[in-house]
Design a protein around this motif. Structure first.
Motif, PDB file in Angstrom:
ATOM      1  N   VAL A 130       9.558  -7.894  -0.363  1.00  0.00           N
ATOM      2  CA  VAL A 130       9.524  -7.619   1.074  1.00  0.00           C
ATOM      3  C   VAL A 130      10.656  -8.392   1.751  1.00  0.00           C
ATOM      4  CG1 VAL A 130       8.127  -7.847   3.185  1.00  0.00           C
ATOM      5  CG2 VAL A 130       7.045  -7.157   1.024  1.00  0.00           C
ATOM      6  N   ASP A 131      11.354  -7.721   2.652  1.00  0.00           N
ATOM      7  CA  ASP A 131      12.486  -8.311   3.370  1.00  0.00           C
ATOM      8  C   ASP A 131      12.042  -9.530   4.177  1.00  0.00           C
ATOM      9  OD1 ASP A 131      14.407  -8.658   5.678  1.00  0.00           O
ATOM     10  OD2 ASP A 131      15.413  -7.023   4.631  1.00  0.00           O
ATOM     11  N   ASP A 132      12.869 -10.580   4.141  1.00  0.00           N
ATOM     12  CA  ASP A 132      12.569 -11.800   4.903  1.00  0.00           C
ATOM     13  C   ASP A 132      12.418 -11.536   6.397  1.00  0.00           C
ATOM     14  OD1 ASP A 132      12.444 -13.511   2.720  1.00  0.00           O
ATOM     15  OD2 ASP A 132      14.543 -14.137   2.882  1.00  0.00           O
ATOM     16  N   ALA A 133      13.106 -10.524   6.918  1.00  0.00           N
ATOM     17  CA  ALA A 133      12.986 -10.209   8.345  1.00  0.00           C
ATOM     18  C   ALA A 133      11.552  -9.811   8.697  1.00  0.00           C
ATOM     19  CB  ALA A 133      13.963  -9.100   8.734  1.00  0.00           C
ATOM     20  N   ILE A 134      10.897  -9.103   7.795  1.00  0.00           N
ATOM     21  CA  ILE A 134       9.499  -8.709   8.012  1.00  0.00           C
ATOM     22  C   ILE A 134       8.595  -9.933   7.898  1.00  0.00           C
ATOM     23  CG2 ILE A 134       7.569  -7.357   7.063  1.00  0.00           C
ATOM     24  CD1 ILE A 134       9.728  -5.290   6.153  1.00  0.00           C
ATOM     25  N   ILE A 135       8.795 -10.707   6.844  1.00  0.00           N
ATOM     26  CA  ILE A 135       7.986 -11.907   6.612  1.00  0.00           C
ATOM     27  C   ILE A 135       8.089 -12.859   7.800  1.00  0.00           C
ATOM     28  CG2 ILE A 135       7.732 -13.961   5.153  1.00  0.00           C
ATOM     29  CD1 ILE A 135       8.834 -12.162   2.807  1.00  0.00           C
TER      30      ILE A 135
END
Length: 183
Positions: free
Chosen positions: A97-102
């Motif tokens: 999962v992309d860090d931007a989402i996290i």
């Protein structure tokens, strides 16, 4: 005024009730160790089994890894779960999962896509309002491209997270070493 002095036991394969041992063995095989949450849940074999079953069912739902993470972390953050927020940060990273989402989920900021933002807002509303959604909230969810199945699957994810978040709250489950860097 009374003081609660009993500490919740974190079971091992040796100390767990017999009915919990097969589930703990599965956890050990899957993760290489028994997560503290699973060790706490083992005290109530039916609860441990329910958690494991719900987890498996939710992972196999129609949601992709980004969407699973949005549902899980929205609930974890709303419930202020000291254990599940870092655990699901590590899990999200392992799922790609992309860090931007996290980061958006952890920091309560806007998600990078409108569709994920609507999923977050719907999950948050279901969590805060105990399953009640307005017609406008349902319309926004369906307009984002989700269907009735996904709306019901959020409830599946919420069921799993209630078990873990509430257990961690009352047991004050220590965060596993593997997740501590995400506290």
């Amino acid at each position: 005024m009374s003081t609660v002095t009993e500490t919740f036991k974190i079971h091992t394969l040796e100390s767990a009730p017999a009915e919990s041992k097969p589930v703990l063995e599965n956890s050990k095989n899957a993760y290489g160790y028994i997560p503290n949450l699973h060790g706490v849940l083992a005290e109530a074999p039916e609860l441990l089994q329910a958690y494991a079953n719900l987890h498996e069912l939710f992972v196999n739902s129609s949601f992709n890894n980004d969407e699973l993470t949005v549902v899980w972390q929205t609930i974890n953050v709303e419930h202020n779960c000291h254990y599940c927020v870092p655990a699901h940060t590590a899990i999200a990273k392992s799922m790609g999962v992309d860090d931007a989402i996290i980061d958006a989920l952890r920091n309560k900021t806007t998600l990078p896509s409108e569709k994920l933002q609507v999923l977050h807002e719907t999950t948050l509303a279901l969590t805060k309002n105990r399953g009640v959604l307005s017609d406008n909230q349902k319309e926004a969810f369906f307009a984002a491209g989700y269907g009735q199945r996904q709306l019901l699957e959020i409830i599946l994810g919420l069921s799993q997270k209630i078990i873990s978040n509430y257990t961690n709250s009352i047991a004050e489950t220590p965060v596993d070493k593997a997740f501590q860097k995400f506290v």
